[in-house]
Design a protein around this motif. Structure first.
Motif, PDB file in Angstrom:
ATOM      1  N   SER A 276       0.824  -1.208   0.000  1.00 50.35           N
ATOM      2  CA  SER A 276       0.000   0.000   0.000  1.00 50.35           C
ATOM      3  C   SER A 276       0.860   1.261   0.000  1.00 50.35           C
ATOM      4  N   PHE A 277       2.045   1.156   0.595  1.00 51.01           N
ATOM      5  CA  PHE A 277       2.933   2.301   0.765  1.00 51.01           C
ATOM      6  C   PHE A 277       3.639   2.678  -0.536  1.00 51.01           C
ATOM      7  N   PRO A 279       2.787   2.729  -3.953  1.00 49.60           N
ATOM      8  CA  PRO A 279       2.209   3.706  -4.899  1.00 49.60           C
ATOM      9  C   PRO A 279       2.242   5.134  -4.358  1.00 49.60           C
ATOM     10  N   TRP A 280       1.946   5.279  -3.064  1.00 48.61           N
ATOM     11  CA  TRP A 280       1.956   6.608  -2.435  1.00 48.61           C
ATOM     12  C   TRP A 280       3.369   7.187  -2.446  1.00 48.61           C
ATOM     13  N   THR A 281       4.367   6.348  -2.138  1.00 50.65           N
ATOM     14  CA  THR A 281       5.757   6.801  -2.147  1.00 50.65           C
ATOM     15  C   THR A 281       6.163   7.277  -3.531  1.00 50.65           C
ATOM     16  N   TYR A 282       5.798   6.513  -4.545  1.00 54.89           N
ATOM     17  CA  TYR A 282       6.148   6.877  -5.920  1.00 54.89           C
ATOM     18  C   TYR A 282       5.510   8.204  -6.334  1.00 54.89           C
ATOM     19  N   ARG A 283       4.250   8.387  -5.957  1.00 53.83           N
ATOM     20  CA  ARG A 283       3.586   9.660  -6.266  1.00 53.83           C
ATOM     21  C   ARG A 283       4.262  10.811  -5.536  1.00 53.83           C
ATOM     22  N   SER A 284       4.650  10.572  -4.278  1.00 57.93           N
ATOM     23  CA  SER A 284       5.285  11.621  -3.477  1.00 57.93           C
ATOM     24  C   SER A 284       6.658  11.989  -4.029  1.00 57.93           C
ATOM     25  N   ASP A 287       6.049  14.073  -7.063  1.00 58.98           N
ATOM     26  CA  ASP A 287       5.590  15.423  -6.714  1.00 58.98           C
ATOM     27  C   ASP A 287       6.563  16.157  -5.790  1.00 58.98           C
ATOM     28  N   LYS A 289       7.324  15.587  -2.673  1.00 53.58           N
ATOM     29  CA  LYS A 289       6.819  15.767  -1.307  1.00 53.58           C
ATOM     30  C   LYS A 289       7.672  14.921  -0.346  1.00 53.58           C
ATOM     31  N   ILE A 293       7.030  12.011   3.078  1.00 57.25           N
ATOM     32  CA  ILE A 293       7.546  10.629   3.067  1.00 57.25           C
ATOM     33  C   ILE A 293       8.266  10.329   4.378  1.00 57.25           C
ATOM     34  N   LYS A 481      -3.607   7.267   6.607  1.00 59.69           N
ATOM     35  CA  LYS A 481      -4.780   7.024   5.772  1.00 59.69           C
ATOM     36  C   LYS A 481      -4.917   8.084   4.684  1.00 59.69           C
TER      37      LYS A 481
END
Length: 482
Positions: A276-277, A279-284, A287, A289, A293, A481
């Motif tokens: 789960s982590f 995809p969010w890491t890749y987007r961050s 971007d 951010k 992270i 979340k």
């Protein structure tokens, strides 16, 4: 009320439903394994259970050469790349695995005595291993395709049938036959053969080809370079038991195996967190951010460390339930093996970044270094200190695995991220402090195994700290979340 719930359920996207059901299915599988483990450890001698655990270890290693792990690596990308011809791709790589397992069988038949001595297994189990490798790989092709297409119902039905039938038939065999280790293994193989053969024929009928030059070339080019990585990871997971069996006997291999199965019970939770982590890491990263992270990563690391500490604290009671009195000495394996999972997650943080920047060659280097170190340490220390030391060599090797991946991650990021520093993506200073404190703590926790009251007090302290900081913890979970 019921109609409202049903209505909301119907409106849930199929991707979310699939994710939920896959997670539930994984939990059920793990629960079945843990529920049936105490039954088998009590019905089988430690030597017989040791034979079963050694069979499993060797099968996982042999499978890498007999299948090239085609069910991983290239499979997901192929499902996208060949979206309109998935069935033919699957039946084609089924052909590759069929040829490879046939070659494996021929190599065995040429010198069966040599391989029986090396594997510490009789001929019937080596043949069963080859059959199970082929059938389980075919089943994984099918289940991976179902996951990819979000067809979770048939996948869950088949998975649960195997999860229930395998221990049930194995139990019947253990009760009926004197060679209980062999009976347990053959029961498992029989289940995979029956279901796998049906899936094999079905996928061949759908794809209508065991050979397609285009698909064979693609799959082999993608997966063969990854073999060192897959092999090193399997050595991490399986070599301890094999070396203990060779150097200290199958009885000690059984003790280590039971403790190991409990110690890594949270690995699927950690893998789910990482999945789960990512995809969010890749987007961050995309971007930029970076501070977010850092913040979220620190929270997750503390959460995983706390879960592992609680797991370690209940080690003696868990081993007593899973194995009984004859496995009581295995409790000393739990702290170091469970502790190694934190460093596995820290390594995964670095690996995720290397995958993002497509620096796969660095990953292979770190994996081989750590795997070789693990084997050398086991070879030197097991004869001196016994099988328990294998847990600590695993912990030390995973620490080296993390540090090597950290080094290669920093190396790959220097050319990819402007003004990159070692702490640009992750707060390594705080992570080092957490990791050091965690390592010292898990070693100290072994001394609490002598008395349950110390561990109860420790669990109480953790509960009080969590209660006093509940609002902050809730905020952290909301942050994750979000």
């Amino acid at each position: 009320m019921v109609k409202s719930i049903i209505s909301k359920y119907k409106n849930v996207p199929v991707e979310v439903k699939a994710s939920i059901y896959y997670t539930i299915c994984s939990i059920v599988q793990k629960c079945i394994v843990l529920i049936t483990l105490p039954i088998f450890t009590r019905l089988m001698t430690t030597q017989q259970y040791g034979q079963y655990s050694i069979y499993q270890s060797w099968m996982n290693i042999v499978a890498i050469f007999a299948t090239l792990n085609l069910q991983y690596g290239s499979f997901d990308t192929a499902m996208i790349k060949f979206e309109n011809d998935r069935d033919r791709y699957i039946s084609s790589i089924q052909g590759i695995v069929s040829v490879l397992t046939l070659i494996t069988l021929i190599i065995y038949i040429i010198a069966p005595v040599f391989w029986n001595d090396l594997l510490e297994l009789p001929s019937i189990l080596v043949l069963a291993m080859i059959v199970e490798i082929l059938m389980s790989t075919v089943l994984t092709f099918w289940t991976n395709k179902q996951r990819f297409m979000y067809k979770y119902k048939p996948m869950i039905i088949v998975t649960l049938i195997i999860s229930v039938a395998s221990p049930l038939i194995g139990l019947v065999g253990v009760l009926l036959f004197e060679e209980k280790g062999i009976a347990r293994i053959l029961g498992n193989t029989a289940v995979y053969l029956c279901i796998g053969l049906i899936i094999y024929i079905y996928q061949l009928y759908k794809g209508k080809a065991l050979y397609d030059k285009k698909y064979w070339t693609y799959a082999l080019k993608f997966n063969i370079p990854l073999i060192p990585y897959y092999l090193s990871q399997m050595i991490f997971n399986q070599s301890d038991r094999i070396m203990i069996s060779r150097m200290s006997g199958q009885t000690n291999a059984a003790l280590y195996s039971v403790a190991y199965q409990f110690a890594v019970v949270l690995v699927f939770v950690i893998n789910s967190i990482n999945s789960s982590f990512v995809p969010w890491t890749y987007r961050s990263i995309k971007d930029k951010k970076y501070n977010m992270i850092k913040k979220v990563t620190n929270i997750i690391i503390i959460f995983i460390a706390t879960m592992l500490i609680v797991l370690i604290l209940f080690g003696p009671e868990a081993i007593a339930i899973l194995g009984g009195s004859k496995y009581k000495d295995a409790i000393w394996v739990v702290p170091p093996v469970a502790g190694s999972l934190l460093f596995l997650f820290l390594s995964q943080l670095c690996i995720n970044v290397m995958f993002y920047f497509e620096e796969n060659s660095y990953l292979v280097k770190g994996s081989i270094l750590s795997a070789v170190l693990n084997i050398v340490l086991n070879f030197l220390l097991i004869p001196v200190f016994g099988y328990v030391v294998a847990g600590y060599t695993t912990l030390f090797s995973y620490i080296v695995f993390w540090l090597s991946n950290l080094y290669y991650m920093n190396k790959s990021c220097k050319d990819k991220i402007e003004d990159y520093r070692y702490d640009t993506l992750f707060d390594w200073k705080k992570i080092f402090i957490i990791a050091t404190a965690f390592t010292i703590l898990i070693i100290l926790l072994t001394f609490t195994y002598y008395t349950i009251w110390l561990r109860i007090i420790f669990v109480g302290i953790i509960g009080i700290i969590a209660l006093l900081n509940r609002n902050k913890i809730i905020e952290y979970f909301k942050l994750i979340k979000g």
